[in-house]
Design a protein around this motif. Structure first.
Motif, PDB file in Angstrom:
ATOM      1  N   PRO A  73     -34.765 -16.773  48.126  1.00 13.17           N
ATOM      2  CA  PRO A  73     -34.070 -17.366  49.418  1.00 13.17           C
ATOM      3  C   PRO A  73     -34.027 -16.808  50.551  1.00 13.17           C
ATOM      4  O   PRO A  73     -33.885 -16.852  51.498  1.00 13.17           O
ATOM      5  CB  PRO A  73     -32.911 -15.717  48.058  1.00 13.17           C
ATOM      6  CG  PRO A  73     -33.347 -15.660  46.742  1.00 13.17           C
ATOM      7  CD  PRO A  73     -34.509 -15.209  47.208  1.00 13.17           C
ATOM      8  N   TYR A  82     -33.231 -19.112  53.742  1.00 11.79           N
ATOM      9  CA  TYR A  82     -32.530 -18.940  54.314  1.00 11.79           C
ATOM     10  C   TYR A  82     -33.978 -19.523  55.469  1.00 11.79           C
ATOM     11  O   TYR A  82     -32.720 -19.831  57.006  1.00 11.79           O
ATOM     12  CB  TYR A  82     -31.807 -17.653  54.322  1.00 11.79           C
ATOM     13  CG  TYR A  82     -31.064 -17.701  55.436  1.00 11.79           C
ATOM     14  CD1 TYR A  82     -29.416 -17.970  55.140  1.00 11.79           C
ATOM     15  CD2 TYR A  82     -31.170 -16.690  56.552  1.00 11.79           C
ATOM     16  CE1 TYR A  82     -28.654 -17.838  55.332  1.00 11.79           C
ATOM     17  CE2 TYR A  82     -29.297 -16.160  57.172  1.00 11.79           C
ATOM     18  CZ  TYR A  82     -28.448 -17.113  56.420  1.00 11.79           C
ATOM     19  OH  TYR A  82     -27.154 -16.362  57.251  1.00 11.79           O
ATOM     20  N   THR A 119     -28.830 -19.893  47.924  1.00  8.38           N
ATOM     21  CA  THR A 119     -29.345 -19.955  49.388  1.00  8.38           C
ATOM     22  C   THR A 119     -27.948 -20.749  50.355  1.00  8.38           C
ATOM     23  O   THR A 119     -28.043 -20.650  50.833  1.00  8.38           O
ATOM     24  CB  THR A 119     -30.571 -20.135  49.500  1.00  8.38           C
ATOM     25  OG1 THR A 119     -31.371 -19.431  48.357  1.00  8.38           O
ATOM     26  CG2 THR A 119     -31.375 -20.014  50.443  1.00  8.38           C
ATOM     27  N   PRO A 175     -32.744 -11.921  56.880  1.00  7.26           N
ATOM     28  CA  PRO A 175     -32.486 -12.697  55.843  1.00  7.26           C
ATOM     29  C   PRO A 175     -33.159 -12.214  54.091  1.00  7.26           C
ATOM     30  O   PRO A 175     -32.972 -12.871  53.332  1.00  7.26           O
ATOM     31  CB  PRO A 175     -33.583 -13.291  56.442  1.00  7.26           C
ATOM     32  CG  PRO A 175     -34.272 -13.212  57.698  1.00  7.26           C
ATOM     33  CD  PRO A 175     -33.288 -11.992  57.643  1.00  7.26           C
ATOM     34  N   VAL A 225     -30.159 -11.861  51.861  1.00  2.87           N
ATOM     35  CA  VAL A 225     -29.403 -13.651  51.929  1.00  2.87           C
ATOM     36  C   VAL A 225     -28.308 -12.934  50.109  1.00  2.87           C
ATOM     37  O   VAL A 225     -27.768 -13.452  49.800  1.00  2.87           O
ATOM     38  CB  VAL A 225     -30.363 -14.521  51.919  1.00  2.87           C
ATOM     39  CG1 VAL A 225     -28.911 -15.985  51.045  1.00  2.87           C
ATOM     40  CG2 VAL A 225     -30.088 -14.002  53.250  1.00  2.87           C
ATOM     41  N   PHE A 226     -29.330 -12.882  48.859  1.00  2.00           N
ATOM     42  CA  PHE A 226     -28.706 -13.262  47.973  1.00  2.00           C
ATOM     43  C   PHE A 226     -28.329 -12.317  47.621  1.00  2.00           C
ATOM     44  O   PHE A 226     -26.731 -12.661  46.822  1.00  2.00           O
ATOM     45  CB  PHE A 226     -30.467 -12.886  47.008  1.00  2.00           C
ATOM     46  CG  PHE A 226     -30.128 -13.133  45.157  1.00  2.00           C
ATOM     47  CD1 PHE A 226     -30.134 -14.737  44.602  1.00  2.00           C
ATOM     48  CD2 PHE A 226     -29.592 -12.398  44.312  1.00  2.00           C
ATOM     49  CE1 PHE A 226     -29.386 -14.368  43.337  1.00  2.00           C
ATOM     50  CE2 PHE A 226     -28.995 -12.267  43.634  1.00  2.00           C
ATOM     51  CZ  PHE A 226     -29.037 -13.432  42.596  1.00  2.00           C
TER      52      PHE A 226
END
Length: 482
Positions: free
Chosen positions: A78, A82, A297, A310, A313-314
């Motif tokens: 992800p 991203y 994502t 980043p 993100v998940f």
């Protein structure tokens, strides 16, 4: 209006509940590792390193996917989408799809060579095939160079997960705890313990990724049904140099994936060559989780467009969409994924240090020497993590630039191509040197992956017909051909 004290109290309760769930899962994983120890009739070095070459196809499948689909699947994939867009997903998924059919054909042959040479480590295969102890030691150092960034990659991912769980106040303590658990896996049951723990990890990680993906789909559908204005993220298809990079990476990593020191040793644990082939048949099914990671994502790109890191993100998406207990289970699965690979990597490095590089250290007490080497690696990697980059891809790239170069040695072994250890080593280190130099300098050759360029240099050296003079080669028996 909610007071600041109430908000702090709610956050502390959430962190406490997350910690309890994650701690329970980790204790359960230690119980699984202990079960592996109990079910082993004895704990010899062969049991520790290759599970006595006795794993049936289902257990080999669980072990291998547990190591292949590591913490990168839930953190780095992800994060890459991203930060870099669709082009990252193209090559990430593309090389896995190519690697599985390659593994179906070469995996059984690799197992047969390991069995033939009675090898517990990769350098033992190389040294015994080429008849050179010096070459065995040289390839052992090359394997260690390839595996250290891979172990570092796991520590970086573990730190990202701990940060998103709310334990960023004392990152060193959290990572030290992870190192202790990884060592416990090794000391309790070796590679067989990883198989037992991998089953628990797979269930939790699949559950977490699917839950977040489904939550992202439902939320976006709900917003669309409510006529909310939704910004469509820009996801341009790869073109030009990015397309060239994606295609060259798919070829390079897809062909060389199962020849890497981070993957090949797991094939040694199989009961038979047929068990390897049967396990390979079902490998692609595990990729069912990636579409759900993509959905998560896309949600982040729409509603969280400016995250500073980043790698988080998940779990940012998970915290927004799901109850905290589901987030905790997903985080526990991610931690187990990183811990499993970290334990296996440290075990491989320790085995090569004590059996191939400095065999005198482990001659009297081999298991004790391996455990001490595991501790040493974990401590050094833990210290180095303090200087880790924000994006995990750097460590992953460095590992691949060296690791996939070993494919040339396997080509020589599986085809019986008569080349000396000196030429094989020259190709290996030349290819790795070219790849790392191009990567470090930032020089782009039309977008081609520098690893592929290095690999082509490697193969051009080892397969050059000029080296096939009888005075420079050690020709093997016809029965050694594939």
């Amino acid at each position: 209006m909610v007071s600041a004290d109430i908000v702090v109290s709610m956050v502390m309760r959430a962190v406490h509940m997350t910690g309890m769930i994650v701690a329970s899962v980790l204790l359960l994983s230690l119980g699984a590792a202990w079960l592996a120890r109990v079910r082993s009739r004895h704990m010899s070095v062969e049991t520790l390193l290759v599970a006595d070459r006795a794993l049936p196809a289902p257990m080999l499948f669980i072990l291998t996917v547990g190591e292949i689909y590591s913490i990168g699947s839930i953190v780095a994939f992800p994060a890459g989408l991203y930060a870099h867009g669709v082009s990252y997903g193209y090559w990430f998924l593309g090389y896995l799809l190519l690697a599985f059919p390659v593994g179906y054909f070469v995996g059984p042959a690799i197992w047969r060579r390991a069995k033939q040479y009675d090898a517990c480590t990769l350098p033992e295969v190389f040294g015994r095939h080429f008849g050179s102890m010096a070459f065995e030691r040289l390839t052992a150092w090359a394997c260690v160079i390839a595996l250290v960034p891979w172990g570092q990659f796991q520590f970086i991912g573990l730190r990202s997960v701990l940060d998103t769980m709310g334990f960023s106040a004392a990152p060193a303590a959290g990572l030290a705890g992870c190192a202790v658990i990884a060592f416990a896996y090794v000391s309790l049951g070796g590679v067989r313990a990883s198989t037992y723990v991998a089953f628990l990890k797979d269930v939790l990680m699949l559950f977490g990724i699917v839950a977040v993906g489904v939550g992202a789909i439902c939320m976006q559908y709900k917003l669309s049904a409510g006529h909310a204005v939704i910004t469509t993220p820009t996801l341009p298809l790869p073109t030009g140099s990015s397309l060239v990079f994606a295609i060259s990476t798919i070829i390079y990593q897809g062909v060389g994936f199962y020849f890497q020191p981070s993957v090949t040793p797991y094939l040694f644990t199989a009961r038979s060559a047929q068990a390897v082939r049967r396990a390979m048949v079902f490998m692609p099914l595990y990729m069912v989780m990636y579409p759900f990671a993509v959905f998560a994502t896309v949600f982040a790109l729409r509603f969280l467009p400016s995250l500073p890191n980043p790698n988080t993100v998940f779990f940012h998406v998970a915290a927004i969409l799901l109850p905290s207990w589901i987030v905790a289970l997903a985080a526990a699965g991610a931690l187990l994924a990183g811990l499993l690979v970290l334990a296996a990597t440290s075990l491989n490095i320790a085995a090569m240090m004590t059996r191939n590089i400095a065999p005198g250290l482990g001659r009297r007490h081999p298991k004790r020497a391996i455990n001490l080497a595991v501790i040493l690696f974990l401590v050094l990697a833990l210290v180095a993590t303090a200087h880790a980059p924000a994006i995990m891809l750097t460590a992953l790239n460095l590992s691949g630039y060296v690791g996939i170069q070993f494919a040339s040695l396997w080509f020589l072994i599986l085809t019986g191509w008569p080349v000396s250890a000196r030429i094989a080593g020259m190709g290996l280190f030349s290819g790795a040197g070219v790849a790392i130099t191009l990567f470090a300098s930032g020089v782009s050759i039309g977008g081609i992956n520098p690893g592929l360029i290095g690999f082509l240099v490697n193969c051009s050296i080892v397969f050059c017909p000029l080296w096939r003079s009888r005075s420079d080669v050690r020709v093997h028996n016809k029965k050694d051909l594939l």
